[in-house]
Design a protein around this motif. Sequence first.
Motif, PDB file in Angstrom:
ATOM      1  N   ILE A  24       0.856  -1.105   0.031  1.00  0.00           N
ATOM      2  CA  ILE A  24      -0.151   0.124  -0.155  1.00  0.00           C
ATOM      3  C   ILE A  24       0.637   1.076   0.053  1.00  0.00           C
ATOM      4  O   ILE A  24       0.539   2.139  -0.668  1.00  0.00           O
ATOM      5  N   ILE A  25       1.846   1.203   0.765  1.00  0.00           N
ATOM      6  CA  ILE A  25       2.690   2.329   0.920  1.00  0.00           C
ATOM      7  C   ILE A  25       3.544   2.500  -0.285  1.00  0.00           C
ATOM      8  O   ILE A  25       3.512   3.903  -0.960  1.00  0.00           O
ATOM      9  N   ARG A  26       4.100   1.449  -0.890  1.00  0.00           N
ATOM     10  CA  ARG A  26       5.093   1.699  -2.041  1.00  0.00           C
ATOM     11  C   ARG A  26       3.998   2.031  -3.233  1.00  0.00           C
ATOM     12  O   ARG A  26       4.477   2.959  -4.188  1.00  0.00           O
ATOM     13  N   ARG A  27       2.766   1.597  -3.515  1.00  0.00           N
ATOM     14  CA  ARG A  27       1.870   2.256  -4.646  1.00  0.00           C
ATOM     15  C   ARG A  27       1.061   3.677  -4.194  1.00  0.00           C
ATOM     16  O   ARG A  27       0.630   4.079  -5.125  1.00  0.00           O
ATOM     17  N   LYS A  28       1.269   3.679  -2.990  1.00  0.00           N
ATOM     18  CA  LYS A  28       0.531   5.112  -2.538  1.00  0.00           C
ATOM     19  C   LYS A  28      -0.690   4.791  -2.963  1.00  0.00           C
ATOM     20  O   LYS A  28      -1.440   6.016  -3.162  1.00  0.00           O
ATOM     21  N   SER A  29      -1.488   3.662  -2.751  1.00  0.00           N
ATOM     22  CA  SER A  29      -2.873   3.605  -3.004  1.00  0.00           C
ATOM     23  C   SER A  29      -3.322   2.142  -2.454  1.00  0.00           C
ATOM     24  O   SER A  29      -2.614   1.319  -2.177  1.00  0.00           O
ATOM     25  N   SER A  30      -4.652   2.298  -2.040  1.00  0.00           N
ATOM     26  CA  SER A  30      -5.202   1.235  -1.164  1.00  0.00           C
ATOM     27  C   SER A  30      -6.561   0.790  -1.977  1.00  0.00           C
ATOM     28  O   SER A  30      -7.385   0.405  -1.232  1.00  0.00           O
ATOM     29  N   GLU A  31      -6.807   1.304  -3.145  1.00  0.00           N
ATOM     30  CA  GLU A  31      -8.042   1.268  -4.096  1.00  0.00           C
ATOM     31  C   GLU A  31      -8.447  -0.224  -4.263  1.00  0.00           C
ATOM     32  O   GLU A  31      -9.531  -0.457  -4.399  1.00  0.00           O
ATOM     33  N   ILE A  76      -4.875   1.601   9.178  1.00  0.00           N
ATOM     34  CA  ILE A  76      -4.304   3.088   9.198  1.00  0.00           C
ATOM     35  C   ILE A  76      -3.789   3.469   7.780  1.00  0.00           C
ATOM     36  O   ILE A  76      -4.197   4.313   6.995  1.00  0.00           O
ATOM     37  N   ALA A  77      -2.919   2.226   7.064  1.00  0.00           N
ATOM     38  CA  ALA A  77      -2.619   2.466   5.496  1.00  0.00           C
ATOM     39  C   ALA A  77      -3.817   2.581   4.810  1.00  0.00           C
ATOM     40  O   ALA A  77      -3.628   3.345   3.920  1.00  0.00           O
ATOM     41  N   VAL A  78      -4.447   1.887   5.087  1.00  0.00           N
ATOM     42  CA  VAL A  78      -5.521   1.773   4.070  1.00  0.00           C
ATOM     43  C   VAL A  78      -6.377   2.962   3.891  1.00  0.00           C
ATOM     44  O   VAL A  78      -6.543   3.510   2.792  1.00  0.00           O
ATOM     45  N   PHE A  79      -6.755   3.425   5.127  1.00  0.00           N
ATOM     46  CA  PHE A  79      -7.717   4.756   5.266  1.00  0.00           C
ATOM     47  C   PHE A  79      -6.720   6.074   4.827  1.00  0.00           C
ATOM     48  O   PHE A  79      -7.159   6.996   4.146  1.00  0.00           O
ATOM     49  N   TYR A  80      -5.113   6.080   5.228  1.00  0.00           N
ATOM     50  CA  TYR A  80      -4.497   7.055   4.811  1.00  0.00           C
ATOM     51  C   TYR A  80      -4.228   7.268   3.208  1.00  0.00           C
ATOM     52  O   TYR A  80      -4.476   8.143   2.379  1.00  0.00           O
ATOM     53  N   TYR A  81      -4.119   6.066   2.656  1.00  0.00           N
ATOM     54  CA  TYR A  81      -3.746   6.009   1.220  1.00  0.00           C
ATOM     55  C   TYR A  81      -5.133   6.066   0.135  1.00  0.00           C
ATOM     56  O   TYR A  81      -4.936   5.690  -0.867  1.00  0.00           O
ATOM     57  N   ARG A  82      -6.191   5.782   1.217  1.00  0.00           N
ATOM     58  CA  ARG A  82      -7.570   5.977   0.433  1.00  0.00           C
ATOM     59  C   ARG A  82      -7.957   7.375  -0.112  1.00  0.00           C
ATOM     60  O   ARG A  82      -8.128   7.782  -1.139  1.00  0.00           O
TER      61      ARG A  82
END
Length: 82
Positions: A24-31, A76-82
Motif C-alpha cells: 500500500i505504501i509503495r503504490r501509495k494507493s489502497s484502492e 491506518i494505511a488503507v484509510f491514509y492512502y484511500r
Amino acid sequence: MIKIVGMISAVAMPFFDIPLIARIIRRKSSEDISLVWTVGIYVCILGMLPASLASSDPILIAFGIVNAIFFTAVVIAVFYYR
C-alpha cells in the motif's frame, strides 16, 4: 512443544500484514483493498481483543495483542492512502 509452536505461530501470523502495508505504501494507493473487508475484520479483531486479554491462555493473549497492533497498522494505511 505444542505450546511453543503455538506461541511462535500466534506472534508470527500477524507479521504477514507487513507485506500488505508495504505494498500500500509503495503504490501509495489502497484502492484494491475493500473498505468493508478492512472495517469488518478490524471490528471483529477489536471485538475479540477483550476476551483474549481476559483469557488465562498466554498464546491467545499474545495473538490478540499482536494481531490488534498489526491490523491497526493495516487500517491506518488503507484509510491514509484511500
